[in-house]
Design an enzyme around this catalytic site. Structure first.
Site, mmCIF file in Angstrom:
data_model
loop_
_atom_site.group_PDB
_atom_site.id
_atom_site.type_symbol
_atom_site.label_atom_id
_atom_site.label_comp_id
_atom_site.label_asym_id
_atom_site.label_seq_id
_atom_site.Cartn_x
_atom_site.Cartn_y
_atom_site.Cartn_z
ATOM 1 N N SER A 561 -9.441 5.345 -5.015
ATOM 2 C CA SER A 561 -9.893 4.058 -5.542
ATOM 3 C C SER A 561 -11.419 3.970 -5.427
ATOM 4 C CB SER A 561 -9.188 2.913 -4.810
ATOM 5 O OG SER A 561 -9.428 1.687 -5.440
ATOM 6 N N ASP A 649 -0.673 2.884 -12.597
ATOM 7 C CA ASP A 649 -1.739 2.192 -11.868
ATOM 8 C C ASP A 649 -2.209 0.985 -12.675
ATOM 9 O OD1 ASP A 649 -3.914 1.372 -10.391
ATOM 10 O OD2 ASP A 649 -4.757 3.377 -10.160
ATOM 11 N N HIS A 681 -1.242 2.632 -7.966
ATOM 12 C CA HIS A 681 -2.604 2.828 -7.483
ATOM 13 C C HIS A 681 -2.657 3.536 -6.135
ATOM 14 C CE1 HIS A 681 -6.870 2.161 -7.325
ATOM 15 N NE2 HIS A 681 -6.781 1.476 -6.205
#
Length: 704
Positions: A561, A649, A681
């Protein structure tokens, strides 16, 4: 090592069980007091590609006169698998156990007593509501005082949601109308409702009166059980992702069973975690700002239910002094009150650590309850203390360190000027001979934040206890996501696996991480792609200077991320420093992400712009977002890049990683892409995590 050996090693370090919840019951006998501690554990099993949950029970014998002195801890009973359990809760008086269980696509409500199964309801067959929520954002299971009713949250029934205002069935043309949800990891959550089960009559009722513009959750019974408290998240004009976001506009409500609803908290605030005092006089909850940083330092508010007045119990900490309490950054445990209702216990981040704290309602003094005062020998120190529960003044804690897997400990709340006597209930099955240290890093004068000057940050270095190579130990820089999260000095299976293979791992808590005060969090707003990148590189340089056993010519960087965002920035901005990169679901181009993320507000805020629901992108904002993105440095990338993307995601579209993949591939740069079509995610499926670890290790071995 070959693939099977690497996978086996990962199974070893990820398969160590960790306690996730606990419950305490008490029985007074003529000469002794008996405490029963039941802990729920979670354990990864690579054979089944699943996470197993089981319960284990301990019996603690205390003196009758001095019940806070544990005389004996009996050996624990056998582990009992918790198959299919979504939610469970023990009733406070009769010890009944309510369980919401999933079996053959049906959801059942079961009530168990000492003689076995007392009652069972097929919630799916009743068709009063949709699926019961078992997530931590909305979900709850709460007993009424009389123990004849249960409160929970579920999705609104499709049959009721398909009705028009006139009460007639919606026409065929409406079957494909888009239905909003609450974003990443909450895609099946759209219109929650509050449900009450009458156990005497076996009836389920959906409570009426919840405002139409809010989604209710985190509900609990009010004193007397004629009303409920709940948190309502505002959903107009459209829903924004809730996962990992403590900045969503929400309020605390009181709803009577006859449908009268009133808001009992302030306006334009973010609230969560309502917790009722044992005597029913006070309701505490967490409060923060709306929008801005997606995660923030929160205050603890206390609402006097008789007067209706609210006051601050624990305030936001802007800039903590070294060694002092740094603020509240995470959810309160479901049970956090002392027996007399005068103290509240919780755990929270403190710089590179996680600690457990107690606040006195009268003095508002916050005290640490851990025993990590002596950090001269880190091999014997727990770097992370997480409170699971406190009941009857007995705390149950999960402790760990980078070299010590999760450990279950208990201790009674101390009296004034006393320390806690901690007892270990369950040691991990193994410990690891790793070395670890905590680094405090100060930015140079030209890297100081002009608006928030004088801030520092930290890092944790974990390495093997012996050299595997005469030239030094290769270093993997591990960058956390968020960005407003933290790498505490706790057990991390990825870090442990890499160290076991001979790598040193540097986990960096750059400015903007939680645990360093609200000023540190705010300092990153508008500075992503610059301040955070320089902080990570500064931490790398500091670790190489302080530890000459590390090999500066063999550096790699990994992260997910925002950690993937920084990893790709680092290999682009410092192309001669790193020899390999592995990024999970990274942000690559903030401009193209704007229209696809479930947290569009953060996309504006992180780049330094104010968010409004009616924002329309313009050339200025898109240009600024592009300039802060790793894609602008793609031409300078020399290190081979491994990308790992989740096809489902909702936070960072997988097309972000694909964008970098195509650029690198077109330029002849070494790049490899792993695509996980059923993952989101966090890439949290067990088989996905195994694949990611295996491919990351092989990538590092190949290029370092």
């Amino acid at each position: 090592m070959d693939s099977d050996q690497i996978t086996g090693l990962y199974g070893k370090v990820s398969g160590l069980a960790a306690p996730v919840s606990a419950h305490v019951s008490e029985e007074q006998l003529p000469e002794v007091r008996i405490y029963t501690v039941t802990a729920e554990w979670i354990q990864t099993d690579l054979v089944r590609n699943s996470r197993l949950r089981y319960a284990q029970q301990w019996t603690l014998i205390a003196d009758s006169n001095n019940h806070k002195s544990i005389r004996t801890v009996l050996p624990p009973g056998p582990c009992s698998p918790l198959s299919g359990e979504l939610l469970s809760e023990l009733s406070p008086i009769c010890g009944l156990r309510a369980v919401v269980r999933e079996t053959s696509s049906q959801q059942l409500l079961e009530i168990w007593d000492r003689h076995g199964l007392r009652k069972s309801l097929n919630l799916s067959a009743l068709n009063i509501h949709g699926r019961v929520y078992d997530d931590t954002q909305f979900g709850c299971l709460s007993w009424s005082e009389c123990e004849s009713k249960l409160l929970f949250v579920a999705e609104r029934s499709r049959s009721s949601s398909a009705e028009t205002r006139s009460g007639e069935s919606a026409s065929r043309k409406d079957r494909s109308v888009y239905c909003e949800d609450w974003g990443e990891a909450l895609t099946s959550k759209s219109v929650p409702v509050l449900c009450v089960v009458d156990l005497h009559h076996g009836e389920v009722q959906v409570l009426q009166g919840v405002p139409q513009d809010v989604s209710p959750g985190q509900a609990l019974w009010a004193p007397g059980s004629q009303a409920v408290f709940f948190v309502g998240w505002y959903q107009e004009p459209f829903r924004l992702g809730l996962k990992f976001c403590s900045n969503r506009r929400s309020a605390l409500f009181r709803l009577s069973l006859d449908g009268r609803c009133e808001c009992i908290s302030g306006d334009n605030l973010s609230v969560s975690c309502p917790r009722l005092s044992p005597d029913g006089s006070t309701l505490i909850y967490l409060q923060g700002r709306v929008f801005g940083p997606h995660n923030q330092c929160l205050s603890v508010q206390q609402l006097d239910l008789s007067s209706g007045k609210t006051s601050t119990m624990v305030d936001v900490v802007s800039r903590p002094q070294t060694g002092e309490f740094a603020g509240v950054y995470e959810a309160l445990p479901s049970r956090c009150w002392s027996a007399d209702g005068q103290k509240v216990v919780f755990s929270s981040a403190v710089r590179n650590w996680k600690d457990v704290f107690m606040v006195d309602r009268g003095t508002k003094k916050v005290s640490s309850l851990s025993d990590t005062a002596d950090v001269s020998d880190l091999s014997k120190v727990y770097g992370s203390w997480k409170l699971l529960t406190v009941q009857r003044d007995l705390m149950v804690i999960c402790c760990s360190s980078p070299n010590l897997p999760p450990t279950l400990r208990v201790g009674f709340l101390p009296s004034a000027d006393e320390s806690v006597t901690w007892r270990t209930l369950q040691q991990p099955v193994t410990t690891f001979d790793y070395l670890w240290t905590v680094l405090d890093v100060t930015p140079t004068s030209d890297e100081d934040n002009q608006r928030y000057p004088g801030l520092d940050f930290g890092a944790i270095l974990v390495k093997p206890s012996r050299l595997f190579c005469e030239t030094g130990t290769p270093v993997v820089v591990f960058v956390h996501g968020g960005p407003h999260s933290q790498f505490p000095a706790e057990w991390n299976s990825t870090t442990a696996g890499l160290v076991e293979l001979g790598f040193a791992v540097l986990m960096v808590n750059y400015r903007g991480s939680t645990g360093f005060g609200q000023d540190s969090i705010l300092s990153l707003i508008g500075q992503i792609g610059s301040q955070d990148v320089k902080d990570v590189q500064r931490a790398v340089m500091a670790s190489l200077q302080s530890d000459k056993t590390l090999d500066p010519k063999r550096l790699a960087v990994i992260g997910g991320s925002h950690g993937g965002f920084l990893s790709c920035h680092l290999v682009g901005q410092y192309p001669d420093s790193y020899r390999a990169c592995a990024a999970r679901n990274p942000v690559i181009n903030a401009a193209t992400l704007l229209g696809t993320s479930d947290i569009v507000d953060w996309r504006y805020t992180s780049a330094g712009f104010q968010f409004s629901y009616d924002n329309i992108p313009n050339a200025e904002t898109l240009a600024a977002m592009l300039l802060k993105s790793p894609i602008t440095h793609a031409a300078q990338i020399k290190a081979p890049v491994l990308l790992m993307l989740g096809g489902k995601d909702r936070r960072v579209s997988p097309h972000q990683g694909l964008e970098l993949y195509k650029v690198l591939k077109s330029r002849g740069s070494p790049v490899r892409l792993l695509w996980f079509p059923e993952d989101g995610h966090s890439l949290s499926r067990v088989d996905t995590q195994v694949d990611c670890f295996l491919n990351t290790v092989l990538w590092l071995n190949q290029h370092l």
